[in-house]
Write an enzyme that holds these catalytic residues in place. Structure first.
Site, PDB file in Angstrom:
ATOM      1  N   SER A  10      38.800  53.229  48.338  1.00 53.28           N
ATOM      2  CA  SER A  10      40.240  53.696  48.742  1.00 53.28           C
ATOM      3  C   SER A  10      40.296  55.080  48.062  1.00 53.28           C
ATOM      4  CB  SER A  10      40.659  53.409  47.522  1.00 53.28           C
ATOM      5  OG  SER A  10      42.363  53.350  47.583  1.00 53.28           O
ATOM      6  N   HIS A  35      40.125  52.536  52.597  1.00 55.86           N
ATOM      7  CA  HIS A  35      41.872  52.306  52.083  1.00 55.86           C
ATOM      8  C   HIS A  35      42.819  52.905  51.747  1.00 55.86           C
ATOM      9  CE1 HIS A  35      44.181  49.025  51.044  1.00 55.86           C
ATOM     10  NE2 HIS A  35      44.855  49.873  49.857  1.00 55.86           N
ATOM     11  N   ASP A  37      45.445  54.906  50.549  1.00 57.72           N
ATOM     12  CA  ASP A  37      46.893  54.352  49.512  1.00 57.72           C
ATOM     13  C   ASP A  37      48.777  55.454  50.250  1.00 57.72           C
ATOM     14  OD1 ASP A  37      45.801  51.695  48.730  1.00 57.72           O
ATOM     15  OD2 ASP A  37      45.177  53.248  47.148  1.00 57.72           O
ATOM     16  N   MET A  39      51.643  56.605  48.537  1.00 53.50           N
ATOM     17  CA  MET A  39      52.582  55.570  47.758  1.00 53.50           C
ATOM     18  C   MET A  39      54.259  57.244  47.964  1.00 53.50           C
ATOM     19  SD  MET A  39      50.274  55.810  44.858  1.00 53.50           S
ATOM     20  CE  MET A  39      49.110  54.819  45.086  1.00 53.50           C
ATOM     21  N   HIS A  69      47.496  51.567  53.826  1.00 58.52           N
ATOM     22  CA  HIS A  69      48.274  50.359  52.403  1.00 58.52           C
ATOM     23  C   HIS A  69      49.922  51.511  52.161  1.00 58.52           C
ATOM     24  CE1 HIS A  69      48.837  48.470  48.519  1.00 58.52           C
ATOM     25  NE2 HIS A  69      49.788  48.168  49.502  1.00 58.52           N
ATOM     26  N   MET A  71      52.752  51.284  50.271  1.00 60.68           N
ATOM     27  CA  MET A  71      53.359  51.098  48.985  1.00 60.68           C
ATOM     28  C   MET A  71      54.586  53.050  49.268  1.00 60.68           C
ATOM     29  SD  MET A  71      50.846  51.046  46.561  1.00 60.68           S
ATOM     30  CE  MET A  71      49.011  51.983  47.100  1.00 60.68           C
ATOM     31  N   MET A 139      47.378  42.546  44.842  1.00 61.03           N
ATOM     32  CA  MET A 139      47.496  43.625  44.299  1.00 61.03           C
ATOM     33  C   MET A 139      47.181  43.342  42.794  1.00 61.03           C
ATOM     34  SD  MET A 139      48.154  46.518  45.441  1.00 61.03           S
ATOM     35  CE  MET A 139      47.641  47.901  44.290  1.00 61.03           C
ATOM     36  N   PHE A 145      48.213  53.703  40.680  1.00 64.65           N
ATOM     37  CA  PHE A 145      47.281  54.655  40.299  1.00 64.65           C
ATOM     38  C   PHE A 145      46.121  54.010  39.756  1.00 64.65           C
ATOM     39  CE2 PHE A 145      51.241  55.540  37.976  1.00 64.65           C
ATOM     40  CZ  PHE A 145      51.286  57.137  38.278  1.00 64.65           C
ATOM     41  N   GLY A 146      45.126  54.980  39.843  1.00 67.24           N
ATOM     42  CA  GLY A 146      43.571  54.297  40.091  1.00 67.24           C
ATOM     43  C   GLY A 146      43.272  54.138  38.813  1.00 67.24           C
ATOM     44  N   ASP A 173      42.661  44.452  45.212  1.00 64.00           N
ATOM     45  CA  ASP A 173      43.159  45.979  45.494  1.00 64.00           C
ATOM     46  C   ASP A 173      43.463  46.224  44.055  1.00 64.00           C
ATOM     47  OD1 ASP A 173      43.523  48.584  45.938  1.00 64.00           O
ATOM     48  OD2 ASP A 173      44.799  48.285  47.040  1.00 64.00           O
TER      49      ASP A 173
END
Length: 214
Positions: A10, A35, A37, A39, A69, A71, A139, A145-146, A173
């Protein structure tokens, strides 16, 4: 049911000032896909990338599978821009959807349709989407947040999906590490999204090899 376990680093955990180098490292170490993300600051409390980054990644890595992904609060608004930018797959959140039609819309753009669910959302919420979903993303942390620790009760949703007869790919994930990867694979997960555990590993190739050995 898919047999091989895929590694999907990611880029949320990559260094934004040397992103191209980090992605090159991921490819060199054997990552199966990337991956990405997306957001919007509404669906989750963070803001990340847009179609321009996906387009740049596609130009730089024409053969790399880009799993985007979404979000976001309005996924239907974004499927065409990201598909045209070069996404290989688009995964939308069930919590933001009103109808399964979006999955057929994604497929109609030549992109793999996927569905995701947050930790508090039960597997049953996916029932009407599963027939059209080629991929389910579970999820295992609260999205946004990572660097969070994997929530083991969320991981059990993988087992529930397999017991319901779902035979498409299932990803996990959030908080995935080489240490918990075997347990996730044993539950039925075949796509492991790793952020911090991959990009900040002393030996990313060793991490990739461990996943591919599952």
């Amino acid at each position: 049911m898919p047999e091989s376990v895929r590694l999907a680093p990611s880029i949320l955990a990559a260094d934004p000032l040397r992103l191209i180098g980090d992605v090159e490292t991921a490819v060199r170490c054997g990552a199966d896909e990337l991956h990405v993300d997306i957001m919007d600051g509404h669906f989750v409390p963070n803001i990340t990338y847009g179609p321009a980054l996906v387009r740049a990644l596609r130009r730089a890595f024409p053969a790399l599978w880009l799993d985007v992904h979404l979000m976001v609060s309005e996924p239907a608004r974004w499927i065409r821009p990201f598909a045209e930018a070069g996404a290989s797959a688009l995964t939308a959140h069930v919590e933001a959807l009103r109808s399964p039609d979006i999955l057929s819309d994604i497929a109609g753009l030549g992109v793999r349709p996927g569905i995701s669910l947050k930790p508090a959302t039960p597997v049953a919420a996916l029932d009407k989407y599963l027939p059209q979903a080629e991929y389910v993303l579970v999820m295992t942390v609260e999205p946004g947040f990572g660097g969070q620790k994997l929530m083991s009760d969320c991981a059990d949703k993988v087992r529930q999906l397999r017991e319901r007869g779902y035979r498409g790919r299932i990803g996990c994930d959030g908080g995935v590490t080489p240490e918990n990867a075997p347990a996730l694979a044993a539950l039925g997960a075949d796509t492991l999204i790793m952020g911090t555990a991959f990009f900040r590993a002393e030996d990313p190739r060793k991490t990739a090899d461990a996943v591919h050995a599952l």
